[in-house]
Design a protein around this motif. Structure first.
Motif, short mmCIF file in Angstrom:
data_model
loop_
_atom_site.label_atom_id
_atom_site.label_comp_id
_atom_site.label_asym_id
_atom_site.label_seq_id
_atom_site.Cartn_x
_atom_site.Cartn_y
_atom_site.Cartn_z
N SER A 118 0.81 -1.22 0.00
CA SER A 118 0.00 0.00 0.00
C SER A 118 0.85 1.27 0.00
CB SER A 118 -0.93 0.00 1.22
OG SER A 118 -0.16 -0.04 2.40
N TYR A 119 2.17 1.13 0.22
CA TYR A 119 3.04 2.30 0.23
C TYR A 119 3.40 2.66 -1.21
CZ TYR A 119 6.78 5.44 1.63
OH TYR A 119 7.56 6.54 1.82
N PRO A 120 3.25 3.93 -1.62
CA PRO A 120 3.54 4.29 -3.01
C PRO A 120 5.04 4.18 -3.32
CG PRO A 120 3.06 6.26 -1.73
CD PRO A 120 2.82 5.08 -0.82
N MET A 121 5.36 3.40 -4.33
CA MET A 121 6.75 3.18 -4.73
C MET A 121 6.85 3.34 -6.25
SD MET A 121 8.65 2.13 -2.13
CE MET A 121 9.23 0.73 -1.25
N ARG A 122 7.97 3.91 -6.69
CA ARG A 122 8.28 3.89 -8.12
C ARG A 122 8.85 2.52 -8.41
NH1 ARG A 122 11.82 9.17 -8.33
NH2 ARG A 122 12.57 8.00 -6.58
N THR A 123 8.51 1.99 -9.56
CA THR A 123 8.91 0.63 -9.91
C THR A 123 9.61 0.61 -11.25
OG1 THR A 123 6.96 -0.18 -8.75
CG2 THR A 123 8.04 -1.71 -10.21
N GLU A 124 10.66 -0.19 -11.35
CA GLU A 124 11.33 -0.49 -12.62
C GLU A 124 11.26 -2.00 -12.79
OE1 GLU A 124 15.32 1.05 -13.22
OE2 GLU A 124 14.91 2.52 -11.64
N ILE A 125 10.81 -2.44 -13.96
CA ILE A 125 10.73 -3.87 -14.23
C ILE A 125 11.34 -4.14 -15.59
CG2 ILE A 125 9.20 -5.85 -14.60
CD1 ILE A 125 7.18 -4.42 -12.75
N ASP A 126 12.30 -5.05 -15.64
CA ASP A 126 12.93 -5.50 -16.89
C ASP A 126 12.92 -7.03 -16.86
OD1 ASP A 126 14.53 -6.21 -19.03
OD2 ASP A 126 16.12 -4.77 -18.57
N ARG A 127 11.82 -7.61 -17.33
CA ARG A 127 11.67 -9.08 -17.30
C ARG A 127 12.76 -9.77 -18.10
NH1 ARG A 127 6.44 -7.40 -16.83
NH2 ARG A 127 5.20 -8.47 -15.23
N GLU A 128 13.13 -9.20 -19.24
CA GLU A 128 14.13 -9.82 -20.10
C GLU A 128 15.45 -10.05 -19.37
OE1 GLU A 128 16.60 -8.82 -24.19
OE2 GLU A 128 14.73 -7.77 -23.80
N HIS A 129 15.83 -9.13 -18.49
CA HIS A 129 17.08 -9.25 -17.74
C HIS A 129 16.85 -9.68 -16.29
CE1 HIS A 129 18.26 -6.59 -21.11
NE2 HIS A 129 19.27 -7.45 -21.11
N GLY A 130 15.60 -9.99 -15.93
CA GLY A 130 15.30 -10.45 -14.58
C GLY A 130 15.57 -9.40 -13.53
N PHE A 131 15.32 -8.13 -13.85
CA PHE A 131 15.62 -7.03 -12.94
C PHE A 131 14.34 -6.35 -12.49
CE2 PHE A 131 16.39 -2.52 -12.13
CZ PHE A 131 17.37 -2.60 -11.16
N LEU A 132 14.30 -6.05 -11.20
CA LEU A 132 13.16 -5.37 -10.60
C LEU A 132 13.69 -4.42 -9.53
CD1 LEU A 132 10.08 -5.17 -9.86
CD2 LEU A 132 10.44 -7.17 -8.43
N ALA A 133 13.19 -3.19 -9.52
CA ALA A 133 13.58 -2.24 -8.49
C ALA A 133 12.35 -1.48 -8.01
CB ALA A 133 14.63 -1.25 -9.02
N VAL A 134 12.31 -1.21 -6.72
CA VAL A 134 11.27 -0.36 -6.14
C VAL A 134 11.98 0.74 -5.36
CG1 VAL A 134 9.43 -2.08 -6.04
CG2 VAL A 134 11.00 -1.87 -4.13
N GLN A 135 11.44 1.95 -5.48
CA GLN A 135 12.07 3.09 -4.82
C GLN A 135 10.97 3.96 -4.24
OE1 GLN A 135 15.12 4.88 -7.14
NE2 GLN A 135 15.11 6.79 -5.98
N GLY A 136 11.17 4.36 -2.99
CA GLY A 136 10.18 5.20 -2.35
C GLY A 136 10.78 6.02 -1.24
N GLY A 137 10.04 7.00 -0.83
CA GLY A 137 10.52 7.86 0.23
C GLY A 137 11.72 8.69 -0.22
N TRP A 138 12.46 9.11 0.73
CA TRP A 138 13.58 10.02 0.50
C TRP A 138 14.80 9.31 -0.07
CZ3 TRP A 138 16.83 11.12 5.36
CH2 TRP A 138 17.93 11.90 5.06
N TRP A 139 15.07 8.11 0.41
CA TRP A 139 16.35 7.49 0.07
C TRP A 139 16.25 6.03 -0.36
CZ3 TRP A 139 17.74 3.05 2.59
CH2 TRP A 139 17.00 2.74 3.74
N TYR A 140 15.18 5.33 -0.06
CA TYR A 140 15.12 3.87 -0.16
C TYR A 140 14.97 3.37 -1.60
CZ TYR A 140 13.58 -0.92 0.56
OH TYR A 140 13.47 -2.28 0.53
N ARG A 141 15.83 2.43 -1.97
CA ARG A 141 15.71 1.74 -3.25
C ARG A 141 16.13 0.29 -3.03
NH1 ARG A 141 15.72 2.62 -8.94
NH2 ARG A 141 16.94 1.07 -10.07
#
Length: 138
Positions: A46-69
């Protein structure tokens, strides 16, 4: 953890990032299944996060708040799928203050490793979730 071309002080957008914790392990399931279960798990909160998804390379990132990734990589492994995780300080301003403002960094790496180990166990289950708690039926 393998580098995968992401150096210790990589750039995210215009910000430099510093690794605060990392862990890796193998899940005895196909990489595509593990990636999808991981994606549902880390993007379903439920916490708003920016998301990056690259299925081809098996990469996923979530980033939220001031510093967290949080970054995850899922790659094939002889035992199933290797899952790599790292938490980085991605603050674009005042990054020096992140450790000062977050006293929870004491034990942060150990807590991250323990949480990651629990997550790997859950990803190893067919549905990718925690088991239902036991119930007493009268």
């Amino acid at each position: 953890m393998a580098d995968h071309g992401v150096p210790e002080h990589a750039r995210v957008g215009s910000a430099r990032v510093k690794t605060l914790a990392e862990a890796s392990g193998v899940v005895a399931r196909p990489p595509a299944e593990v990636f999808e279960a991981l994606r549902r798990r880390v993007t379903g909160g439920s916490y708003p996060m920016r998301t990056e998804i690259d299925r081809e390379h098996g990469f996923l990132a979530v980033q939220g708040g001031w510093w967290y990734r949080a970054e995850y990589r899922v790659t094939p492994d002889p035992g199933g799928a290797r899952v790599e995780h790292r938490v980085v300080n991605a603050a674009t301003w005042g990054r020096w203050g992140v450790p000062l403002a977050n006293r929870f960094f004491l034990g942060f790496r150990a807590k991250t490793a323990a949480g990651f180990a629990r997550m790997l166990e859950e990803l190893g289950r067919p549905d990718g979730h925690e088991p239902e708690p036991a119930r007493t039926v009268a």
